[in-house]
Design an enzyme around this catalytic site. Structure first.
Site, short mmCIF file in Angstrom:
data_model
loop_
_atom_site.label_atom_id
_atom_site.label_comp_id
_atom_site.label_asym_id
_atom_site.label_seq_id
_atom_site.Cartn_x
_atom_site.Cartn_y
_atom_site.Cartn_z
N GLU A 1 -24.16 46.97 8.02
CA GLU A 1 -25.26 47.72 7.41
C GLU A 1 -24.80 49.13 7.09
O GLU A 1 -24.12 49.76 7.88
CB GLU A 1 -26.47 47.73 8.36
CG GLU A 1 -27.63 48.61 7.94
CD GLU A 1 -28.12 48.36 6.52
OE1 GLU A 1 -28.38 47.20 6.14
OE2 GLU A 1 -28.23 49.34 5.76
N ASP B 1 -29.60 44.16 -2.35
CA ASP B 1 -30.18 45.12 -3.30
C ASP B 1 -29.82 44.68 -4.73
O ASP B 1 -28.67 44.35 -5.00
CB ASP B 1 -29.64 46.53 -3.03
CG ASP B 1 -30.14 47.07 -1.69
OD1 ASP B 1 -31.16 46.57 -1.19
OD2 ASP B 1 -29.50 47.99 -1.15
N1 SAM Z 1 -30.83 41.19 4.85
C1 SAM Z 1 -32.09 41.81 5.21
C2 SAM Z 1 -33.24 40.90 4.93
O1 SAM Z 1 -33.06 39.90 4.20
O2 SAM Z 1 -34.34 41.13 5.44
C3 SAM Z 1 -32.26 43.19 4.52
C4 SAM Z 1 -32.35 43.18 3.03
S1 SAM Z 1 -32.39 44.83 2.32
C5 SAM Z 1 -33.13 44.58 0.76
C6 SAM Z 1 -30.69 45.09 1.86
C7 SAM Z 1 -29.88 45.81 2.93
O3 SAM Z 1 -28.53 45.84 2.53
C8 SAM Z 1 -30.30 47.27 3.15
O4 SAM Z 1 -30.55 47.50 4.51
C9 SAM Z 1 -29.11 48.07 2.62
O5 SAM Z 1 -28.93 49.30 3.30
C10 SAM Z 1 -27.96 47.11 2.85
N2 SAM Z 1 -26.83 47.32 1.93
C11 SAM Z 1 -26.89 47.42 0.59
N3 SAM Z 1 -25.67 47.61 0.06
C12 SAM Z 1 -24.81 47.63 1.11
C13 SAM Z 1 -23.40 47.80 1.22
N4 SAM Z 1 -22.64 48.02 0.13
N5 SAM Z 1 -22.84 47.76 2.44
C14 SAM Z 1 -23.61 47.56 3.55
N6 SAM Z 1 -24.94 47.41 3.52
C15 SAM Z 1 -25.54 47.44 2.31
#
Ligand code: SAM
Length: 214
Positions: free
Chosen positions: A68, A117
């Site tokens: 994360e 995302d």
């Molecule tokens: N996987 C969880 C769920 O399905 O409930 C969270 C989904 S949330 C929309 C996307 C998560 O991915 C966020 O917490 C964001 O900070 C993390 N994230 C996005 N791009 C990332 C990256 N390049 N490296 C690590 N984490 C990332």
């Protein structure tokens, strides 16, 4: 998912035994970190960690690593571990762009991307976690025969992800545009936080399971 900056979250993370620190020294050290040589499954963009925490409880024979980017979000996953500690789950705070520096070639057996995302602007396509640029990184760390699972309610992102497979040299083992209506793929399905929220709103959930032929 970016929660408001939570005061002290960086300090909590720095002191947490559930978080792997000095992540760039982890390559080839995962057996030592977990104290066994169980297979490693990772979730990239874990958010608050509900999915991975449940998976780790259900599958003690697997070691899970949650990745994360944001401290404020990772803090929630740490709090969940404080309520229910699991020996086969660790976290790393990092940007997934550096994933090949944390896992050695072939060190990971399965990768989960859940509700990544969308980065809707074309010029940001390479930041999408199922993009060909990220698939090339996953190709390095995933062992032969390993698989990647991706779930999202975002149809545009899912169509993009499916379109990235052939150019990146990956194949689909399963694709559905309505996971919750697919009895076979629902077997053993663990809902993520976003999955609970969006399926409750009536959004169909898309999922693929992919592999490369090696
Ligand atoms: N996987 C969880 C769920 O399905 O409930 C969270 C989904 S949330 C929309 C996307 C998560 O991915 C966020 O917490 C964001 O900070 C993390 N994230 C996005 N791009 C990332 C990256 N390049 N490296 C690590 N984490 C990332």
């Amino acid at each position: 998912m970016r929660l408001r900056n939570i005061t002290g979250s960086r300090e909590v993370i720095a002191a947490s035994a559930y978080v792997v620190h000095g992540e760039k020294e982890c390559r080839r050290r995962w057996k030592e970190i977990f104290g066994n040589d169980s297979p490693i499954h990772i979730e990239i963009g874990m958010g608050k960690g509900k999915f991975l925490h449940t998976m780790a409880r259900l599958h003690p024979e697997v070691n899970y690593v949650g990745i994360e980017k944001y401290s404020s979000v990772l803090l929630r996953a740490i709090q969940k571990m404080e309520e229910e500690e699991l020996p086969n789950l660790k976290f790393i705070r990092m940007d997934a762009e550096e994933i090949t520096e944390v896992f050695a070639p072939g060190e990971v057996e399965r990768i989960y991307l859940n509700f990544s995302d969308p980065w809707p602007k074309d010029r940001h396509a390479r930041r999408r976690l199922p993009s060909r640029q990220f698939l090339a990184r996953y190709d390095v760390i995933l062992k032969d025969g390993g698989e990647l699972e991706f779930k999202t309610d975002n149809r545009q992102l899912f169509d993009f992800a499916v379109g990235e497979l052939a150019p990146a040299g990956w194949k689909a083992r399963a694709v559905t545009y309505d996971l919750h209506g697919d009895r076979a793929l629902m077997e053993g399905n663990v809902m993520t936080e976003y999955e609970e929220k969006f399926s409750a709103q009536g959004n169909p959930i898309n999922k693929y399971i992919i592999y490369r032929e090696k």
